[in-house]
Every structure is written in C-alpha cells, then in structure tokens.
Design a protein around this motif. Structure first.
Motif, PDB file in Angstrom:
ATOM      1  N   THR A  74      57.496  18.819  37.470  1.00 23.58           N
ATOM      2  CA  THR A  74      56.349  19.369  36.741  1.00 23.58           C
ATOM      3  C   THR A  74      55.659  20.449  37.573  1.00 23.58           C
ATOM      4  O   THR A  74      55.265  21.502  37.056  1.00 23.58           O
ATOM      5  CB  THR A  74      55.358  18.251  36.368  1.00 23.58           C
ATOM      6  OG1 THR A  74      56.044  17.305  35.532  1.00 23.58           O
ATOM      7  CG2 THR A  74      54.148  18.788  35.628  1.00 23.58           C
ATOM      8  N   GLY A  75      55.553  20.209  38.871  1.00 18.05           N
ATOM      9  CA  GLY A  75      54.999  21.219  39.768  1.00 18.05           C
ATOM     10  C   GLY A  75      55.867  22.466  39.821  1.00 18.05           C
ATOM     11  O   GLY A  75      55.349  23.589  39.908  1.00 18.05           O
ATOM     12  N   LYS A  78      55.059  24.422  36.866  1.00 19.58           N
ATOM     13  CA  LYS A  78      53.754  25.067  37.077  1.00 19.58           C
ATOM     14  C   LYS A  78      53.941  26.373  37.845  1.00 19.58           C
ATOM     15  O   LYS A  78      53.368  27.409  37.485  1.00 19.58           O
ATOM     16  CB  LYS A  78      52.825  24.116  37.841  1.00 19.58           C
ATOM     17  CG  LYS A  78      51.462  24.692  38.146  1.00 19.58           C
ATOM     18  CD  LYS A  78      50.622  23.696  38.926  1.00 19.58           C
ATOM     19  CE  LYS A  78      49.313  24.334  39.360  1.00 19.58           C
ATOM     20  NZ  LYS A  78      48.540  23.463  40.259  1.00 19.58           N
ATOM     21  N   ARG A  81      55.595  28.954  35.515  1.00 17.37           N
ATOM     22  CA  ARG A  81      54.640  29.503  34.536  1.00 17.37           C
ATOM     23  C   ARG A  81      53.635  30.445  35.200  1.00 17.37           C
ATOM     24  O   ARG A  81      53.198  31.423  34.597  1.00 17.37           O
ATOM     25  CB  ARG A  81      53.931  28.373  33.809  1.00 17.37           C
ATOM     26  CG  ARG A  81      54.856  27.601  32.888  1.00 17.37           C
ATOM     27  CD  ARG A  81      54.141  26.608  32.000  1.00 17.37           C
ATOM     28  NE  ARG A  81      55.089  25.733  31.334  1.00 17.37           N
ATOM     29  CZ  ARG A  81      55.902  26.087  30.359  1.00 17.37           C
ATOM     30  NH1 ARG A  81      55.908  27.328  29.923  1.00 17.37           N
ATOM     31  NH2 ARG A  81      56.741  25.219  29.818  1.00 17.37           N
ATOM     32  N   GLN A  82      53.282  30.165  36.439  1.00 17.45           N
ATOM     33  CA  GLN A  82      52.306  31.004  37.131  1.00 17.45           C
ATOM     34  C   GLN A  82      52.916  32.319  37.613  1.00 17.45           C
ATOM     35  O   GLN A  82      52.292  33.376  37.487  1.00 17.45           O
ATOM     36  CB  GLN A  82      51.724  30.247  38.331  1.00 17.45           C
ATOM     37  CG  GLN A  82      50.682  31.050  39.087  1.00 17.45           C
ATOM     38  CD  GLN A  82      50.016  30.262  40.195  1.00 17.45           C
ATOM     39  OE1 GLN A  82      50.214  29.053  40.340  1.00 17.45           O
ATOM     40  NE2 GLN A  82      49.228  30.943  41.000  1.00 17.45           N
ATOM     41  N   CYS A  98      61.833  26.208  32.352  1.00 16.50           N
ATOM     42  CA  CYS A  98      61.212  24.898  32.587  1.00 16.50           C
ATOM     43  C   CYS A  98      62.036  23.768  31.987  1.00 16.50           C
ATOM     44  O   CYS A  98      62.158  22.691  32.581  1.00 16.50           O
ATOM     45  CB  CYS A  98      59.778  24.881  32.057  1.00 16.50           C
ATOM     46  SG  CYS A  98      58.672  25.890  33.075  1.00 16.50           S
TER      47      CYS A  98
END
Length: 191
Positions: A74-75, A78, A81-82, A98
């Motif tokens: 999940t990280g 993240k 996405r960033q 993802c």
C-alpha cells in the motif's frame, strides 16, 4: 511515460532514505525484479505499453518499505500515486501500476497476466544460481525485522515457502522451476 526516469527517482530515494536493516528489500532488489520482469515480459509476449507499466511496477513494488515493513505494498502504491504524475503517467496508468504492485502481496494472488509476471519476477531468485546469496541477505534482514532466531528456523521457513510456491507463467516455469526444486532439496537435506 518516462519509465527509466521514474525508476531512477525512486531508486535514489530508496538508496538514501531506506532504513539500513533492509538488507534484501532495497534498491538492488528493485533492480533485480526489474530485470526479471523485463525477461519474463519478453518471454510472455507482452506489448510495449504493458511492459512499461510492468517495469514501472517493478521499480516501485517495494518502495513502501520507506514507510516500514507492514503493508508495504500500500505504501508502494502511495509512492506511485505521488511521484508518477511527474513522469508523464496518467491516472489510469497509475491505477494499473498499483494493481500490478498489489499482486505481489504474500500470499500472491494475481488476477491478470501482468500480476502473474510481477509475482514471478519478485520471486525469480528462488530458481536462480544466486539463491543462497540472496537468501542469506533476506535472513539477515528478518533477524532484525521479524526477530528470526536461527538459521535452522530460517531453513524451516524456506522449506515450507518453497514447497508451497508455484510460478504462474510458462516462461518462469521453464526458466526457474527445476533449479528452485534443487534448492528445496538442498535445504531439506540440511535439516
């Protein structure tokens, strides 16, 4: 999509910010998975666009270790996405990246071909000649992060893992399964 630039960015971040205890889940592992994913994608006849998504996922798949070990996939998403918008990725492409990353969560449960390939790439070392070198790195990491107590306990974990592991793609089965089973036999004999 600027795959190599996105990869160089996250590798630099991993090299400078990752905790020292991650002897296995580090930039070298990301590069290893990238190389395996590239080989498997070619063997599986994956399109250029899908290969770019796959290779991006390979670079980013364990970057979530920057936030810690728990739920690192999940990280990793993240981070994707960033940072990926800065490298020309649109929202749909990032969603695909993802989805590929999340397939690597143990127990692996990919629901498409790219997920199968990243899973096989992530565990490619199980059937390679450098298995025992990389296994020792993972052991030294797990001694710190999971309080693994002995090499014998590690060997028992590895036997169980290897017995239950299955490669998904025909390319990985052809390239890695025989050697993986030889490693299983060698570890079993040590016990």
């Amino acid at each position: 999509m600027q795959v190599e630039q996105a990869g160089a960015f996250i590798l630099a971040k991993i090299k400078t910010e990752l905790a020292d205890c991650f002897h296995y889940h580090n930039a070298d592992h990301a590069l290893d998975v990238y190389a395996a994913a590239k080989q498997l994608a070619a063997g599986e006849g994956i399109s250029e666009h899908d290969t770019q998504l796959l290779l991006t996922a390979a670079y980013y798949h364990d970057s979530g270790f920057l936030f810690g070990q728990a739920d690192h996939e999940t990280g990793s998403c993240k981070n994707a996405r960033q940072y990926l918008p800065d490298f020309g990725y649109n929202e749909d492409e990032i969603d695909h990246v993802c989805d590929i990353i999340m397939a690597t969560k143990i127990p692996q449960n990919p629901h498409n071909h790219l997920g199968q390939i990243i899973c096989d790439a992530d565990l490619d070392y199980l059937g390679r000649n450098d298995f025992f070198i990389l296994s020792k790195r993972l052991f030294s990491e797990l001694v710190i992060t999971d309080h693994l107590e002995s090499e014998q306990a590690w060997d028992k974990q590895q036997v169980k893992f290897l017995q239950n592991h299955r490669y998904f793609t025909q390319t990985a089965l052809r390239l890695r399964d025989k050697c993986k089973n030889e490693h299983l036999t060698a570890i079993t004999k040590r016990l």
